[in-house]
Scaffold this active site. Structure first.
Site, mmCIF file in Angstrom:
data_model
loop_
_atom_site.group_PDB
_atom_site.id
_atom_site.type_symbol
_atom_site.label_atom_id
_atom_site.label_comp_id
_atom_site.label_asym_id
_atom_site.label_seq_id
_atom_site.Cartn_x
_atom_site.Cartn_y
_atom_site.Cartn_z
ATOM 1 N N ASP A 502 42.628 42.999 29.679
ATOM 2 C CA ASP A 502 41.424 42.419 29.085
ATOM 3 C C ASP A 502 40.291 42.290 30.102
ATOM 4 O OD1 ASP A 502 42.874 42.171 26.800
ATOM 5 O OD2 ASP A 502 42.583 40.016 26.552
ATOM 6 N N HIS A 557 31.990 38.343 25.296
ATOM 7 C CA HIS A 557 33.162 37.487 25.501
ATOM 8 C C HIS A 557 32.926 36.039 25.079
ATOM 9 C CE1 HIS A 557 36.733 35.778 27.586
ATOM 10 N NE2 HIS A 557 37.216 37.004 27.434
ATOM 11 N N HIS A 660 44.889 41.303 33.148
ATOM 12 C CA HIS A 660 43.426 41.377 33.233
ATOM 13 C C HIS A 660 43.013 42.339 34.335
ATOM 14 C CE1 HIS A 660 44.151 37.557 31.151
ATOM 15 N NE2 HIS A 660 42.949 37.698 30.630
#
Length: 791
Positions: A502, A557, A660
């Protein structure tokens, strides 16, 4: 030499050059405006994405208009948020009012709490510290409540140690939103669902420990500005009842000067219980009038009307109604295959809806129930209590006019119960009980970490018949069962794992992750933030070129659960258009930011999932999260991932791993990744992209798009913005470095000059000759001559 002309060097007397430049400028402006309009239209026009048919997927009921949903309790909390924002404008005065109410309760609690309620009963509810929907139920019920009884105090362990767990958020919420509501936590001798009668008996038999406990309770009540306590002891040996009476008497003696009250919860069906003696040493006796049939008995009514009336009649013969509270049940039991499960009202009606069972209002007990058989031939007998049973119980007990009624428990009740709580004695059944609000629970079906909203909430309706002679409701029919969101889950795939990353792409960390994946021959799925993809278009191309797939993680986001629906759509659409412009492909996978796992816990988290689904996206959750973004250490990332993957069960598959590649220092993730890949492969796992978990082809996950004018316009605008961003970035960087270089150069020159001057060899003079001219004056003080001398 004379000046030949005063005209500028590039002066064009004909004006043709200026006209041409003007035309070019206007053409450029027009083209720019057309491109801007086309780009804006592209961003605000939702692209048509064909819905991927997931295995066993049902078509969801179309989403109703948001305005209607916002009025439904527990749904679209945006309406609640707006109300809270409006209320915050009055926060100062409300808090002042709350402080005054607290002062009144502390200084004269008995007068405030025990004062007659103008011909009506006190409205009380238990607030358990467990359960998914308890706080939502508290929010809904609080306007109707006089007391809240949270389960904050427990006696547990070998020494029956007092373990207070006061939830300050809940305490403050009650104080700020209903300042006059009393907070009386319950004290229980239970831990992990088990009552410890023998341990409690030892404590009560010890005078020193009794006094110690009383001192501890006093401290808790005083420090948290509570108004008293509810003693809820169970499984106490008969021989210890006298010790309990002594403890209650001593507790009341200590509490009374402060205005704090003591309430004793009693087993209504135990004829051996000394009701009259115990009532003399407390302020209130609370009759727990439910569990006629329960976990250890055969299936049957939880509080049948004849049983309820019988036990209440019996207890009122020895109790003062003005000091008696009747507690009524609000939950369900499911007898199934030798087991008994406790359910909420919501669980019960969802089970009836899913099994297509008809709910019968039992003539003998006036309790609703139904039965069904599962595919594995297990029979379920479900009995429950609802708003109708609560009305009948209150209507029956109203003849005694007890001090109040308490609901066990918030989170398990039929929402219509709040139409009848706190009403004047002898009130008739309100018509509003016929409408059952949308329930707050979420029904998950299937297995996996990919989500589909299969159905949306609907309100329920019931009809009921009132006996004109008695006023009791003698029959009810559920004409439409209330339903909740149904979330269908997909993607359970045995020993397959999908690595997902992500927040990227990031110019520092994403290339390193790609290098590792390439070396290990592992495909992955990257959920990219649009703004990061715009800044790094080359990385987007590289991710695709090396065989990985990409999903949307929105453009900026945001937390979509608190984002307006229109903004959610724009976030998704902007990311989609960017990806299309950069790659000529369409995005189909989506992961909402801040979705902690694959199971949304409230309606706020479901709304963006439904919006994305309506736009053609498949929402991807996860069940393996080593929290690498917190930088817990390489070993912790590896071990946490291995542990979570190993916890997979048939009901809780764990096929999606969250890591991530941006958003901070990802060095630990880089170091942990190859170790994870090797260890998981050694355990027999294979790595696949997310789409492979539901057998989608790469073309279905990221379909190619035809070349259109709109696509070309988006590409031109996004690439222009990206290029300008890079130019500005490098321009600022060059300017900064030039400034630093100039500063260093000047500092260097200064230091060099100082060094040069300090190192020069200047000979000292042998002597110094100074010429001095001395004037001579006459009698009139006039200079007449000078004399030159040398020193």
């Amino acid at each position: 030499m004379a000046n030949k002309s005063n005209k500028p060097i590039f002066f064009d007397a004909s004006g043709r050059r200026a006209a041409h430049i003007s035309v070019l400028v206007w053409v450029a402006v027009a083209v720019g405006m057309i491109a801007a309009v086309a780009f804006f239209a592209s961003l605000t026009t939702v692209p048509h994405l064909e819905n991927v048919k997931l295995p066993g997927q049902m078509n969801a009921v179309p989403m109703a208009e948001l305005e209607r949903k916002a009025t439904a309790p527990g749904l679209l909390r945006s309406a609640t948020r707006l109300a809270e924002e409006a209320r915050s404008r009055r926060e100062k005065s409300a808090r002042e009012h709350a402080r005054r109410a607290e002062h009144a309760l502390r200084n004269n609690a008995r007068a405030a709490i025990l004062e007659p309620q103008d011909g009506r009963s006190l409205s009380i509810a238990f607030y358990p510290t467990w359960g998914d929907n308890t706080f939502a139920s508290l929010q809904r019920a609080l306007p109707k409540l006089d007391w809240v009884v949270p389960t904050w105090l427990t006696l547990a362990g070998p020494d029956m140690t007092l373990m207070p767990a006061v939830d300050q958020h809940v305490r403050s919420y009650i104080r700020d939103n209903k300042p006059g509501a009393a907070r009386l936590p319950s004290l229980q001798n239970a831990a992990n669902g088990k009552w410890d009668g023998p341990g409690l008996a030892k404590l009560l038999a010890n005078p020193g420990r009794r006094q110690q406990l009383i001192a501890q309770l006093s401290k808790v009540v005083e420090q948290n500005q509570l108004q008293g306590i509810v003693i809820d002891f169970e499984d106490l040996p008969v021989k210890s009842r006298k010790d309990l009476e002594t403890f209650l008497s001593d507790l009341s003696d200590v509490f009374s000067p402060h205005g704090w009250i003591v309430v004793l919860a009693t087993p209504v069906g135990d004829d051996t219980w000394p009701f009259a003696a115990m009532a003399k040493v407390v302020d209130y006796t609370m009759l727990m009038a439910y569990d006629q049939h329960w976990l250890t008995s055969a299936a049957g009514s939880i509080a049948g009307e004849p049983w309820f009336e019988s036990v209440i009649d019996k207890r009122m013969k020895v109790l003062d109604p003005s000091q008696t509270i009747v507690a009524i049940g609000a939950y369900a039991y499911d007898w199934n295959g030798g087991d008994v499960d406790g359910l909420t009202f919501e669980d019960a009606v969802i089970a009836a809806h899913d099994s297509h069972a008809d709910i019968d209002f039992d003539d003998a007990s006036n309790n609703p129930h139904f039965s069904y058989v599962e595919d594995d031939n297990v029979r379920h007998d479900i009995w429950f209590l609802d708003g109708v049973t609560a009305y009948n119980e209150i209507h029956a007990a109203d003849i005694y006019q007890p001090a109040g009624y308490a609901v066990w428990r918030l989170g398990g009740e039929d929402p219509t119960i709040w139409n009848i709580m706190g009403q004047p004695y002898g009130s008739t059944a309100p018509a509003a009980m016929g409408d059952i609000p949308i329930i707050d629970d979420i029904d998950f079906e299937g297995r996996g970490e990919l989500l589909s909203v299969a159905a949306e909430p609907t309100t329920g309706t019931r009809t009921f018949e009132v006996d004109p002679k008695t006023g009791d409701i003698d029959d009810e029919t559920y004409t439409r069962l209330p339903t909740t969101y149904v979330i269908r889950q997909f993607g359970a795939a045995g020993k397959k794992l999908a690595l997902t990353f992500d927040d990227g792409p990031d110019p520092e960390w994403t290339p390193k992750i790609l290098d590792i994946l390439k070396e290990k021959h592992v495909p992955a799925t990257f959920f990219m933030i649009g703004s990061n993809a715009e800044a790094n278009p080359g990385l987007v191309q590289r991710v695709l070129a090396e065989g990985h797939e990409i999903g949307s993680h929105t453009f900026t986001h945001p937390n979509l659960s608190v984002t307006p629906p229109e903004a959610v759509t724009l976030e998704l659409n902007a990311t989609q258009r960017l990806f299309e412009a950069l790659t000529g492909r369409s995005l189909r996978l989506f992961r909402p930011p801040y979705l902690g796992d694959s199971e949304p816990t409230d309606y706020d988290e479901i709304v963006p999932v439904k919006i994305a689904q309506d736009m053609g996206y498949i929402t991807v959750g996860l069940h393996v999260d080593p929290l690498d973004w917190m930088q817990p250490g390489v070993d912790n990332i590896v071990q946490s991932t291995l542990d979570q993957v190993g916890m997979a069960t048939t009901e809780m598959p764990r096929n999606v791993v969250l890591l991530h590649d941006a958003g901070g220092d990802r060095e630990q993730t880089i170091e942990a990744l190859p170790i994870l890949i090797d260890k998981l492969r050694a355990e027999g796992y294979t790595f696949v992209p997310v789409s492979a978990l539901i057998s989608l082809t790469p073309e279905e996950a990221m379909p190619h798009l035809p070349l259109t004018v709109s696509l070309l316009t988006d590409r031109a605008v996004f690439l222009t913005l990206s290029t300008l961003g890079h130019i500005l970035y490098w321009s600022f960087l060059v300017a900064i470095w030039l400034g630093i270089a100039r500063l260093l150069f000047l500092v260097g020159l200064s230091l060099w000059r100082r060094w040069a001057e300090s190192s020069m060899d200047v000979p000292a003079p042998a002597h110094i000759r100074v010429s001095v001219i001395v004037p001579a004056y006459n009698e009139e003080n006039v200079i007449v001559s000078t004399v030159r001398g040398i020193l």
